[in-house]
Design a protein around this motif. Structure first.
Motif, PDB file in Angstrom:
ATOM      1  N   ILE A   1     -10.596 -23.960  -0.789  1.00 22.66           N
ATOM      2  CA  ILE A   1      -9.641 -25.013  -1.101  1.00 22.66           C
ATOM      3  C   ILE A   1      -8.222 -24.450  -1.117  1.00 22.66           C
ATOM      4  N   SER A   2      -7.279 -25.367  -0.995  1.00 19.80           N
ATOM      5  CA  SER A   2      -5.860 -25.049  -1.167  1.00 19.80           C
ATOM      6  C   SER A   2      -5.297 -26.046  -2.160  1.00 19.80           C
ATOM      7  N   LEU A   3      -4.627 -25.536  -3.181  1.00 15.44           N
ATOM      8  CA  LEU A   3      -3.996 -26.376  -4.189  1.00 15.44           C
ATOM      9  C   LEU A   3      -2.608 -25.802  -4.457  1.00 15.44           C
ATOM     10  N   GLY A   4      -1.593 -26.455  -3.889  1.00 16.67           N
ATOM     11  CA  GLY A   4      -0.251 -25.908  -4.000  1.00 16.67           C
ATOM     12  C   GLY A   4      -0.147 -24.600  -3.236  1.00 16.67           C
ATOM     13  N   GLU A   5       0.258 -23.552  -3.919  1.00 17.51           N
ATOM     14  CA  GLU A   5       0.377 -22.232  -3.307  1.00 17.51           C
ATOM     15  C   GLU A   5      -0.906 -21.413  -3.431  1.00 17.51           C
TER      16      GLU A   5
ATOM     17  N   THR B   1     -16.787 -20.447  -9.567  1.00 15.29           N
ATOM     18  CA  THR B   1     -17.634 -21.171 -10.525  1.00 15.29           C
ATOM     19  C   THR B   1     -16.934 -22.464 -10.932  1.00 15.29           C
ATOM     20  N   LEU B   2     -17.730 -23.432 -11.335  1.00 16.70           N
ATOM     21  CA  LEU B   2     -17.228 -24.684 -11.893  1.00 16.70           C
ATOM     22  C   LEU B   2     -17.633 -24.732 -13.356  1.00 16.70           C
ATOM     23  N   GLY B   3     -16.642 -24.669 -14.256  1.00 13.93           N
ATOM     24  CA  GLY B   3     -16.914 -24.703 -15.676  1.00 13.93           C
ATOM     25  C   GLY B   3     -16.715 -26.081 -16.262  1.00 13.93           C
ATOM     26  N   ALA B   4     -16.965 -26.191 -17.552  1.00 12.01           N
ATOM     27  CA  ALA B   4     -16.792 -27.482 -18.221  1.00 12.01           C
ATOM     28  C   ALA B   4     -15.321 -27.864 -18.330  1.00 12.01           C
ATOM     29  N   ARG B   5     -14.422 -26.874 -18.385  1.00 10.15           N
ATOM     30  CA  ARG B   5     -13.004 -27.152 -18.565  1.00 10.15           C
ATOM     31  C   ARG B   5     -12.158 -26.778 -17.358  1.00 10.15           C
ATOM     32  N   TYR B   6     -12.575 -25.814 -16.584  1.00  6.74           N
ATOM     33  CA  TYR B   6     -11.763 -25.337 -15.467  1.00  6.74           C
ATOM     34  C   TYR B   6     -12.660 -24.889 -14.321  1.00  6.74           C
ATOM     35  N   ALA B   7     -12.024 -24.707 -13.157  1.00  2.00           N
ATOM     36  CA  ALA B   7     -12.692 -24.157 -11.979  1.00  2.00           C
ATOM     37  C   ALA B   7     -12.090 -22.792 -11.676  1.00  2.00           C
ATOM     38  N   SER B   8     -12.924 -21.839 -11.359  1.00  2.00           N
ATOM     39  CA  SER B   8     -12.476 -20.490 -11.028  1.00  2.00           C
ATOM     40  C   SER B   8     -12.299 -20.388  -9.517  1.00  2.00           C
ATOM     41  N   VAL B   9     -11.076 -20.088  -9.073  1.00  2.00           N
ATOM     42  CA  VAL B   9     -10.742 -19.957  -7.659  1.00  2.00           C
ATOM     43  C   VAL B   9     -10.320 -18.515  -7.405  1.00  2.00           C
ATOM     44  N   VAL B  10     -11.031 -17.838  -6.500  1.00  2.00           N
ATOM     45  CA  VAL B  10     -10.750 -16.448  -6.161  1.00  2.00           C
ATOM     46  C   VAL B  10     -10.022 -16.410  -4.829  1.00  2.00           C
ATOM     47  N   THR B  11      -8.871 -15.736  -4.800  1.00  2.00           N
ATOM     48  CA  THR B  11      -8.067 -15.645  -3.583  1.00  2.00           C
ATOM     49  C   THR B  11      -8.451 -14.397  -2.797  1.00  2.00           C
TER      50      THR B  11
ATOM     51  N   PHE C   1      -4.664 -20.507  -2.503  1.00  2.00           N
ATOM     52  CA  PHE C   1      -5.672 -20.651  -1.456  1.00  2.00           C
ATOM     53  C   PHE C   1      -6.797 -19.680  -1.770  1.00  2.00           C
ATOM     54  N   GLY C   2      -8.020 -20.195  -1.850  1.00  2.00           N
ATOM     55  CA  GLY C   2      -9.168 -19.341  -2.132  1.00  2.00           C
ATOM     56  C   GLY C   2     -10.434 -20.160  -2.146  1.00  2.00           C
ATOM     57  N   TRP C   3     -11.507 -19.548  -2.589  1.00  4.45           N
ATOM     58  CA  TRP C   3     -12.795 -20.255  -2.626  1.00  4.45           C
ATOM     59  C   TRP C   3     -13.264 -20.396  -4.073  1.00  4.45           C
ATOM     60  N   ILE C   4     -13.993 -21.490  -4.295  1.00  4.46           N
ATOM     61  CA  ILE C   4     -14.496 -21.799  -5.635  1.00  4.46           C
ATOM     62  C   ILE C   4     -15.572 -20.785  -6.013  1.00  4.46           C
TER      63      ILE C   4
ATOM     64  N   ARG D   1     -14.802 -20.940  11.998  1.00  7.79           N
ATOM     65  CA  ARG D   1     -15.798 -21.541  11.097  1.00  7.79           C
ATOM     66  C   ARG D   1     -16.045 -20.685   9.849  1.00  7.79           C
ATOM     67  N   ASP D   2     -15.197 -19.719   9.583  1.00 11.63           N
ATOM     68  CA  ASP D   2     -15.359 -18.862   8.411  1.00 11.63           C
ATOM     69  C   ASP D   2     -14.029 -18.714   7.674  1.00 11.63           C
ATOM     70  N   PRO D   3     -13.509 -19.779   7.088  1.00 13.21           N
ATOM     71  CA  PRO D   3     -12.212 -19.677   6.393  1.00 13.21           C
ATOM     72  C   PRO D   3     -12.244 -18.733   5.200  1.00 13.21           C
ATOM     73  N   THR D   4     -13.433 -18.450   4.663  1.00 13.44           N
ATOM     74  CA  THR D   4     -13.500 -17.523   3.533  1.00 13.44           C
ATOM     75  C   THR D   4     -13.089 -16.115   3.928  1.00 13.44           C
ATOM     76  N   GLN D   5     -13.123 -15.807   5.240  1.00 11.70           N
ATOM     77  CA  GLN D   5     -12.711 -14.484   5.704  1.00 11.70           C
ATOM     78  C   GLN D   5     -11.198 -14.359   5.842  1.00 11.70           C
ATOM     79  N   GLY D   6     -10.454 -15.426   5.586  1.00  3.16           N
ATOM     80  CA  GLY D   6      -9.008 -15.363   5.620  1.00  3.16           C
ATOM     81  C   GLY D   6      -8.420 -16.123   6.794  1.00  3.16           C
ATOM     82  N   LEU D   7      -7.202 -16.630   6.606  1.00  2.00           N
ATOM     83  CA  LEU D   7      -6.494 -17.376   7.646  1.00  2.00           C
ATOM     84  C   LEU D   7      -5.322 -16.577   8.218  1.00  2.00           C
ATOM     85  N   THR D   8      -4.620 -15.852   7.366  1.00  2.00           N
ATOM     86  CA  THR D   8      -3.466 -15.078   7.829  1.00  2.00           C
ATOM     87  C   THR D   8      -3.886 -13.999   8.819  1.00  2.00           C
ATOM     88  N   ASN D   9      -5.019 -13.357   8.575  1.00  2.00           N
ATOM     89  CA  ASN D   9      -5.439 -12.258   9.458  1.00  2.00           C
ATOM     90  C   ASN D   9      -5.821 -12.768  10.846  1.00  2.00           C
TER      91      ASN D   9
END
Length: 475
Positions: A321-325, A332-342, A327-330, A428-436
Motif C-alpha cells: 500500500i501507499s498512504l501519503g509518503e 500485521t493488522l491489529g485491533a488499533r493499528y496496522a503495521s506497515v514495513v517499508t 510505501f510498504g507492505w502490511i 508483478r512483485d511490488p514488494t521487491q521495490g519500485l525505485t530499483n
C-alpha cells in the motif's frame, strides 16, 4: 510406641487440644484501644492467632524428640546425596540430550525442564525410598516426618511442571506460589485455620464486604482461568493461521473474536465462582461506558475501523500500500493499528481510522500486477520511431519486467530542447521495490541509446559579456 517416639496421631491430638497461651499484656492493651464496634473482629483474630501459636509451639516441642530430629537429619542427608547425584549425572544427561536432534520440540522442552530440576527429582525419589524402607523396618511413627516432607516435595514438583504451561512469567509465579502455599497448608492440616484467618481479615462497608480470603480466591481462580483461556486461544489461533482456505483478513478477525470470547468467558466464570454479583455493577459499568465513549473516541474509532477493514477485505496482511509518503507492505493488522514495513526496514504503525478515511493506494488489492511509468527525452535530430522501438526493447530485457504485458512507448510532447516520451511497463512483485526497477530501466535506456547514438539533450545557456566604455572625470 508411636506415642513415645513420634508425633503420629497422638501428637496431632495433643496439638489440636493444646490450650492457647494466656493473652499477653500487649494484646490486652490492644483490645482496650479498639472501639467497641470493631472489638469483636479484632478479638477473633487475636484468639485465632493465639490458637495457631499454641499449635506451633506444640509442634516445635515435638521436634525435640529423638526420632523426629533423626528424620530431619535423614532428610538433610538425602538432599546432600541428591545434590551429588545432580553434579555427577547432570553433564552426561546434558550430552545425551544434545544427540537427540530428531526429536520433536515439545519432547525436548520436557527434557530441558526435567534436566533443570534433577536435584529435587532425585531428592523426592530418595525420600520415598527411605520412607518405604523405614516403614518396613520400624514403626510408622518413626517415618511420619519423612512422609510429610516427601509428600510436600512431590506436590511442589508437580506444581512446578503444571505451571510450565503458563507462558506469562508474572502469572506463572503467582499461580505457582499460590499453589505451593495451598499444598503446604493442606498437607499440614492448616487449611481451615488459614481460611478462617483470611476471612476474618476483611473490610466491611454496609453490605459490602471484602476479605483477604476473597482476594486470594480471586487471584487463584482468575489466574488459572486466564491461563487456560490464553492456552486455548494460542492453540486455536495456530490452527486458524495455518488454514489456507480462510483469507488472511478473516483469519485475523476470527482470532480477535476468539481472544475476546475466551478471555470474556474466563473473567465471567471467575467472577461468578468467587461469588461477586455482577448485576450491581450494571449502572456503574454504564456510566463508565459513557465516560469512555467521550474520552476515548479515537480509540473506539480505530477499533471499529479495524473490524470494518477485516470484514470488507480492502486491506489484508501482505498487501502493498501507499498512504501519503509511506510505501510498504502490511505486516500485521491489529485491533488499533496496522503495521506497515517499508523497503528500508522502517515499521510504521498507522491507525486504522486513517486507512478508512484517507486515500490509500493498494497495489495488490485484486492482483499483483503493477504498471510503472518513466519519462525521458531525446534530441529532435533522432528518429522518434527508432527511439520508441529501442526503448521498448530495452525495457523487455530488464528482469522483473513482464513480457506478456509488453511495454509501450508514446510521445507525450515537444519540449524546448527535446522530444518527450513516456515508457510504460508492468511488474508483478511490488514488494521487491519500485525505485530499483525504475532505475534498472533507466540504466537499460542509457546503454541502448549510447549504443545506437541516440542523444539525450539538456538545456544549454550562453553568457555573453558586452564591452562598454567607461569615462571617469570631466570631459
Amino acid at each position: 510406641m508411636a506415642n513415645h517416639d513420634g508425633i503420629g496421631e497422638a501428637n496431632h491430638q495433643s496439638i489440636e487440644s493444646a490450650a492457647p497461651p494466656v493473652a499477653s499484656p500487649e494484646l490486652n492493651t490492644l483490645r482496650s484501644l479498639v472501639p467497641e464496634t470493631a472489638a469483636q473482629p479484632v478479638t477473633d483474630l487475636v484468639d485465632l492467632g493465639q490458637s495457631l501459636l499454641g499449635q506451633a509451639e506444640a509442634f516445635a516441642s515435638s521436634m525435640l524428640r529423638p526420632w523426629n530430629a533423626y528424620q530431619l537429619g535423614i532428610a538433610l542427608s538425602l538432599w546432600i546425596v541428591a545434590h551429588l547425584l545432580r553434579t555427577l549425572l547432570g553433564p552426561p544427561i546434558r550430552n545425551w540430550m544434545g544427540t537427540r536432534e530428531g526429536w520433536p520440540k515439545w519432547r525436548m522442552r520436557i527434557l530441558v525442564v526435567v534436566h533443570q530440576r534433577l536435584r529435587p527429582i532425585f531428592f523426592v525419589a530418595l525420600l520415598w525410598i527411605a520412607v518405604a524402607i523405614m516403614r518396613e523396618a520400624t514403626w510408622p511413627s518413626r517415618s511420619y516426618i519423612l512422609g510429610i516432607i516427601a509428600t510436600l516435595a512431590t506436590a511442589w514438583i508437580v506444581v512446578v511442571f503444571a505451571t510450565r504451561l503458563i507462558r506469562s512469567t508474572f502469572l506463572r509465579r503467582v499461580v505457582r506460589y499460590g499453589a505451593w502455599t495451598y499444598v503446604t497448608l493442606h498437607v499440614l492440616g492448616l487449611t481451615n485455620d488459614a481460611a478462617v484467618l483470611l476471612d476474618r481479615a476483611a473490610l466491611e462497608a454496609g453490605e459490602f464486604r471484602i476479605s483477604l480470603l476473597l482476594v486470594v480466591q480471586a487471584v487463584v481462580i482468575l489466574g488459572v482461568l486466564i491461563a487456560l483461556a490464553r492456552f486455548f486461544t494460542t492453540t486455536t489461533s495456530k490452527r486458524i493461521q495455518s488454514n489456507e482456505d480462510i483469507s488472511p483478513s478473516m483469519r485475523v478477525l476470527i482470532v480477535k473474536v476468539l481472544q475476546i470470547g475466551f478471555y470474556g468467558i474466563a473473567f465471567y466464570i471467575g467472577v461468578k465462582a468467587i461469588g461477586i454479583d455482577l448485576t450491581g455493577l450494571a449502572v456503574l459499568s454504564g456510566a463508565i461506558g459513557v465516560g469512555l465513549g467521550f474520552g476515548l473516541q479515537k480509540v473506539v474509532s480505530n477499533l471499529v475501523s479495524g473490524v470494518i477493514i477485516l470484514l470488507d477485505k480492502s486491506i489484508k496482511p501482505g498487501d502493498v500500500i501507499s498512504l501519503g509518503e509511506t510505501f510498504g507492505w502490511i505486516n500485521t493488522l491489529g485491533a488499533r493499528y496496522a503495521s506497515v514495513v517499508t523497503r528500508d526496514g522502517k515499521e510504521y504503525l498507522i491507525p486504522n481510522e486513517d486507512l478508512i478515511t484517507n486515500q490509500v493506494v493498494n497495489w495488490s488489492h485484486s492482483n499483483d500486477f503493477v504498471r510503472l511509468d518513466i519519462y525521458f527525452g531525446t534530441a529532435y535530430g533522432d528518429d522518434p520511431h527508432e527511439v520508441r522501438r529501442l526503448a521498448i526493447d530495452a525495457a523487455k530485457n530488464v528482469d522483473r519486467v513482464l513480457s506478456f504485458k509488453a511495454p509501450v512507448c508514446h510521445i507525450v510532447g515537444f519540449g524546448d530542447s527535446s522530444v518527450d516520451y513516456i515508457l510504460r511497463f508492468w511488474i508483478r512483485d511490488p514488494t521487491q521495490g519500485l525505485t530499483n526497477i525504475r532505475g534498472n530501466v533507466y540504466l537499460a535506456l542509457w546503454d541502448t541509446f549510447k549504443e545506437h547514438n541516440i542523444s539525450i539533450p539538456f538545456p544549454q545557456r550562453e553568457v555573453k559579456l558586452l564591452e562598454t566604455e567607461t569615462t571617469i572625470g570631466p570631459d
